[in-house]
Design a protein around this motif. Sequence first.
Motif, PDB file in Angstrom:
ATOM      1  N   VAL A 140     -69.297 -35.242 -16.177  1.00  0.00           N
ATOM      2  CA  VAL A 140     -70.146 -35.130 -17.367  1.00  0.00           C
ATOM      3  C   VAL A 140     -69.562 -35.997 -18.480  1.00  0.00           C
ATOM      4  O   VAL A 140     -68.368 -35.910 -18.786  1.00  0.00           O
ATOM      5  CB  VAL A 140     -70.241 -33.671 -17.857  1.00  0.00           C
ATOM      6  N   THR A 141     -70.403 -36.822 -19.071  1.00  0.00           N
ATOM      7  CA  THR A 141     -70.014 -37.617 -20.234  1.00  0.00           C
ATOM      8  C   THR A 141     -70.874 -37.202 -21.424  1.00  0.00           C
ATOM      9  O   THR A 141     -72.094 -37.070 -21.286  1.00  0.00           O
ATOM     10  CB  THR A 141     -70.205 -39.121 -19.970  1.00  0.00           C
ATOM     11  N   VAL A 142     -70.235 -36.984 -22.563  1.00  0.00           N
ATOM     12  CA  VAL A 142     -70.963 -36.643 -23.792  1.00  0.00           C
ATOM     13  C   VAL A 142     -70.346 -37.381 -24.973  1.00  0.00           C
ATOM     14  O   VAL A 142     -69.163 -37.739 -24.959  1.00  0.00           O
ATOM     15  CB  VAL A 142     -70.941 -35.124 -24.081  1.00  0.00           C
ATOM     16  N   ALA A 143     -71.152 -37.614 -25.987  1.00  0.00           N
ATOM     17  CA  ALA A 143     -70.625 -38.150 -27.242  1.00  0.00           C
ATOM     18  C   ALA A 143     -69.784 -37.073 -27.914  1.00  0.00           C
ATOM     19  O   ALA A 143     -70.125 -35.893 -27.872  1.00  0.00           O
ATOM     20  CB  ALA A 143     -71.765 -38.590 -28.146  1.00  0.00           C
ATOM     21  N   ALA A 144     -68.686 -37.482 -28.520  1.00  0.00           N
ATOM     22  CA  ALA A 144     -67.774 -36.507 -29.134  1.00  0.00           C
ATOM     23  C   ALA A 144     -67.202 -37.047 -30.432  1.00  0.00           C
ATOM     24  O   ALA A 144     -66.022 -36.879 -30.726  1.00  0.00           O
ATOM     25  CB  ALA A 144     -66.655 -36.156 -28.157  1.00  0.00           C
ATOM     26  N   ASP A 145     -68.050 -37.696 -31.198  1.00  0.00           N
ATOM     27  CA  ASP A 145     -67.619 -38.286 -32.460  1.00  0.00           C
ATOM     28  C   ASP A 145     -67.932 -37.325 -33.606  1.00  0.00           C
ATOM     29  O   ASP A 145     -69.090 -36.955 -33.796  1.00  0.00           O
ATOM     30  CB  ASP A 145     -68.326 -39.620 -32.691  1.00  0.00           C
ATOM     31  N   PRO A 146     -66.922 -36.902 -34.360  1.00  0.00           N
ATOM     32  CA  PRO A 146     -67.162 -35.938 -35.440  1.00  0.00           C
ATOM     33  C   PRO A 146     -67.840 -36.541 -36.657  1.00  0.00           C
ATOM     34  O   PRO A 146     -68.214 -35.817 -37.590  1.00  0.00           O
ATOM     35  CB  PRO A 146     -65.754 -35.453 -35.794  1.00  0.00           C
ATOM     36  N   GLY A 147     -68.018 -37.853 -36.651  1.00  0.00           N
ATOM     37  CA  GLY A 147     -68.646 -38.510 -37.794  1.00  0.00           C
ATOM     38  C   GLY A 147     -67.618 -38.988 -38.802  1.00  0.00           C
ATOM     39  O   GLY A 147     -66.409 -38.756 -38.660  1.00  0.00           O
ATOM     40  N   PRO A 148     -68.062 -39.666 -39.839  1.00  0.00           N
ATOM     41  CA  PRO A 148     -67.138 -40.222 -40.830  1.00  0.00           C
ATOM     42  C   PRO A 148     -66.450 -39.136 -41.645  1.00  0.00           C
ATOM     43  O   PRO A 148     -66.970 -38.027 -41.799  1.00  0.00           O
ATOM     44  CB  PRO A 148     -68.049 -41.073 -41.715  1.00  0.00           C
ATOM     45  N   VAL A 149     -65.275 -39.474 -42.123  1.00  0.00           N
ATOM     46  CA  VAL A 149     -64.554 -38.564 -43.012  1.00  0.00           C
ATOM     47  C   VAL A 149     -65.226 -38.578 -44.377  1.00  0.00           C
ATOM     48  O   VAL A 149     -65.456 -39.642 -44.962  1.00  0.00           O
ATOM     49  CB  VAL A 149     -63.074 -38.988 -43.156  1.00  0.00           C
ATOM     50  N   GLU A 150     -65.579 -37.410 -44.853  1.00  0.00           N
ATOM     51  CA  GLU A 150     -66.280 -37.315 -46.129  1.00  0.00           C
ATOM     52  C   GLU A 150     -65.528 -36.377 -47.075  1.00  0.00           C
ATOM     53  O   GLU A 150     -64.917 -35.403 -46.631  1.00  0.00           O
ATOM     54  CB  GLU A 150     -67.705 -36.797 -45.916  1.00  0.00           C
ATOM     55  N   PRO A 151     -65.561 -36.677 -48.386  1.00  0.00           N
ATOM     56  CA  PRO A 151     -64.878 -35.819 -49.376  1.00  0.00           C
ATOM     57  C   PRO A 151     -65.684 -34.544 -49.637  1.00  0.00           C
ATOM     58  O   PRO A 151     -66.158 -34.305 -50.747  1.00  0.00           O
ATOM     59  CB  PRO A 151     -64.797 -36.715 -50.609  1.00  0.00           C
ATOM     60  N   ASP A 152     -65.837 -33.752 -48.597  1.00  0.00           N
ATOM     61  CA  ASP A 152     -66.636 -32.534 -48.681  1.00  0.00           C
ATOM     62  C   ASP A 152     -65.773 -31.370 -48.212  1.00  0.00           C
ATOM     63  O   ASP A 152     -65.368 -31.320 -47.044  1.00  0.00           O
ATOM     64  CB  ASP A 152     -67.879 -32.668 -47.809  1.00  0.00           C
TER      65      ASP A 152
END
Length: 322
Positions: A140-152
């Motif tokens: 199984v392959t899946v995307a696992a990118d948490p996204g950009p670092v944001e000041p939140d």
Amino acid sequence: MSQATFEKLNYGLRPAKNIERKMMCEALARLSRLAPLKTYAYIGFGAVGFHDFVLFHQRLGIDDMTSVEGYIEAQQRIEFNRPYSCIKMRWGLSYDVIPTLKLTRRSIVWLDYDKPLHAKMLGDITVRASSLRSGSMLIVTVAADPGPVEPDTNMATKRLADLLSRVGKGKIRPSVTGADLTKWGLATVSRDIIFDHIQKILADRNAPLSPDAKINFMQLFNFHYADGVKMLTFGGLIVNERDRQRLNQKHFTDLEFVRTTETQGAYRIESPILTLREIRYLDGKLPRIARTVHHPKWLPEEDRKRYGKVYRYYPTFSEVEV
């Protein structure tokens, strides 16, 4: 109309993915201890390039091949690019098509998604883990990118809420927090969700079976890689006790990229950026570079080390004028 991923990215020019396919192919060749590779079936998502299909047909000799393709809008283009007549096309979304595939042979099933893990993907895994014959591979392959670092300050909470909305609360280990989902953390947690799900499905499958007939999952792959976006590939062997005696972890110990336990962590595929001339130079020093060899100072040591780990699988792209 949304674009398919193959319309945004050229899969053939993604070096880490290319390396992963070749590594997996080398490991899959060991299945010949159980049965001739030609007797296996392969199920995957060919898209427009069919790169895995070409590799597995040429290197493993598999000719019972099925490609599941949900992007029906590009059907004519995909059909045109089908490289071999032995590839059967099944049109529709995976969670509609996968349950209809009747697999009687030992099979290699690669659910090669390009999106983050979702409950519908777990449904596909359920269908195959509950029915694959012993000696089969489930990957199984899946995307696992948490996204950009944001000041939140609420970003960790949002990441966990997003994961919960996609897979459901009962699929995530109780100890997981939003802070665990940064960098490669989402890939690690996604791996755990898939592993735990397979174990649950097999426990249900094994309930009425005798000890010798019970099916186990033997982990082999836990890849992290990024050709722009962080991805996870997790997989292993569906095997009963008889087949496990013929093929088990000891038969893969010479492959550095194989990961048979959770504690080993993931194998990170890192593709160095090198020119063709630099590659030829390093190839001349491999497979074992003596400590006394003095490399040019302008050739980064980190790139040399990365190349040394993957050189046998490293893609070579070139432009040819005809």
